[in-house]
Design an enzyme around this catalytic site. Structure first.
Site, mmCIF file in Angstrom:
data_model
loop_
_atom_site.group_PDB
_atom_site.id
_atom_site.type_symbol
_atom_site.label_atom_id
_atom_site.label_comp_id
_atom_site.label_asym_id
_atom_site.label_seq_id
_atom_site.Cartn_x
_atom_site.Cartn_y
_atom_site.Cartn_z
ATOM 1 N N ASP A 66 -6.838 2.164 6.785
ATOM 2 C CA ASP A 66 -5.933 1.004 6.290
ATOM 3 C C ASP A 66 -4.218 1.086 6.659
ATOM 4 O OD1 ASP A 66 -5.529 2.773 4.208
ATOM 5 O OD2 ASP A 66 -6.987 1.960 2.806
ATOM 6 N N ASP A 135 -11.008 1.042 -9.557
ATOM 7 C CA ASP A 135 -11.783 -0.048 -9.608
ATOM 8 C C ASP A 135 -13.170 -0.198 -8.511
ATOM 9 O OD1 ASP A 135 -10.702 -0.454 -7.051
ATOM 10 O OD2 ASP A 135 -9.627 -2.320 -7.527
ATOM 11 N N HIS A 137 -12.693 0.784 -5.373
ATOM 12 C CA HIS A 137 -12.656 0.304 -3.739
ATOM 13 C C HIS A 137 -12.519 1.661 -2.874
ATOM 14 C CE1 HIS A 137 -8.181 0.878 -4.633
ATOM 15 N NE2 HIS A 137 -8.316 1.473 -3.703
ATOM 16 N N GLU A 142 -11.633 -4.199 -1.929
ATOM 17 C CA GLU A 142 -11.424 -4.330 -3.511
ATOM 18 C C GLU A 142 -12.978 -5.129 -3.975
ATOM 19 O OE1 GLU A 142 -8.986 -3.248 -4.967
ATOM 20 O OE2 GLU A 142 -7.168 -3.872 -4.302
#
Length: 260
Positions: A66, A135, A137, A142
């Site tokens: 990313d 979370d 990811h 996400e």
């Protein structure tokens, strides 16, 4: 999915063993690189082994997971610069052999499509190194991300920006709101997924990843459908696992020739 519970130093050595074995069998291997704190010890170990002549990246290629959108090319937290600093500059990988999505492109959708095409033209990723967010990811996929997603523009959650503020002097306002990320389907196309997670802050995400239902609410759970996925965690990150004792027993009894 194989779950390995070991101290961080052992984890780094095990992942480096897997990379070393891959490069010995396939010197032109394609690696997937992750940023963040989790893979840092792995990069340190790979750099040590490269300096000692145990392995070579000279014929290898690599793809980043990313990239932030909007950071200037010389920004120290631009992921291209982070990967150069933490990995590429410390090993013998060839100039231009590390590829990443272009977060400075004028046409971001076209840049994402081009990145997918470049990965495909390279024959796909042999070993993809991953971390996991609090979370759940992986990459910057996400919660709520499509399990069939490919490289695309994503908006970062408030939680992810807060988690990453430590890289921006603690100021969440300096953390970009957008990124380009390989999609979950892109990540799942790699032949071996290797996820590293350490620290109590990752325990809940690891619990869902390994023992929860597959759900877009915890994107990393898609790894349960991968035929060759390895999750390496320390005691703190494993603290929520219900089958922790079993995972330790399985790994302790594993034939040495199998590797990860």
């Amino acid at each position: 999915m194989e779950v390995v519970i070991e101290p961080p130093g052992v984890i780094a050595a095990l992942v480096a063993d897997a990379v070393e074995g891959l490069l010995a069998a396939k010197p032109e291997a394609v690696l997937g690189l992750a940023t963040g704190s989790s893979p840092q010890a792995v990069y340190d170990e790979l750099a040590r082994r490269c300096a000692a002549g145990r392995l070579s990246f000279a014929r290898a290629r690599a793809f980043m997971l990313d990239e932030y959108v909007g950071l200037p090319a010389d920004h120290p937290e631009r992921y291209r610069n982070v990967i150069d600093r933490d990995f590429a500059a410390r090993v013998d990988i060839a100039p231009g052999a590390v590829h990443g999505p272009d977060g400075t492109a004028d046409d971001l959708p076209a840049a994402c499509a081009a990145y997918e095409a470049t990965i495909a033209a390279a024959g796909g990723v042999d070993l993809q190194l991953l971390g996991i967010g609090t979370d759940g990811h992986i990459g910057f996929n996400e919660p709520g991300s499509s399990l069939a997603s490919r490289t695309r523009l994503k908006t970062l959650t408030t939680q992810t920006r807060a988690d990453n503020a430590r890289f921006f002097g603690g100021d969440v306002g300096r953390v970009p709101r957008h990124c380009l990320t390989q999609g979950l389907a892109t990540i799942m196309s790699a032949r071996h997924l290797v996820l590293v997670a350490t620290g109590a802050g990752k325990a809940e995400a690891v619990h869902h990843l390994v023992e929860g239902p597959v759900s877009a609410m915890w994107p990393a759970t898609i790894m349960q459908h991968h035929p060759h996925a390895t999750v390496l965690v320390d005691d703190a990150a494993a603290s929520r696992l219900q089958l922790g004792a079993y995972y330790r027993e399985v790994f302790a009894g594993k034939p040495a020739w199998q590797g990860l």
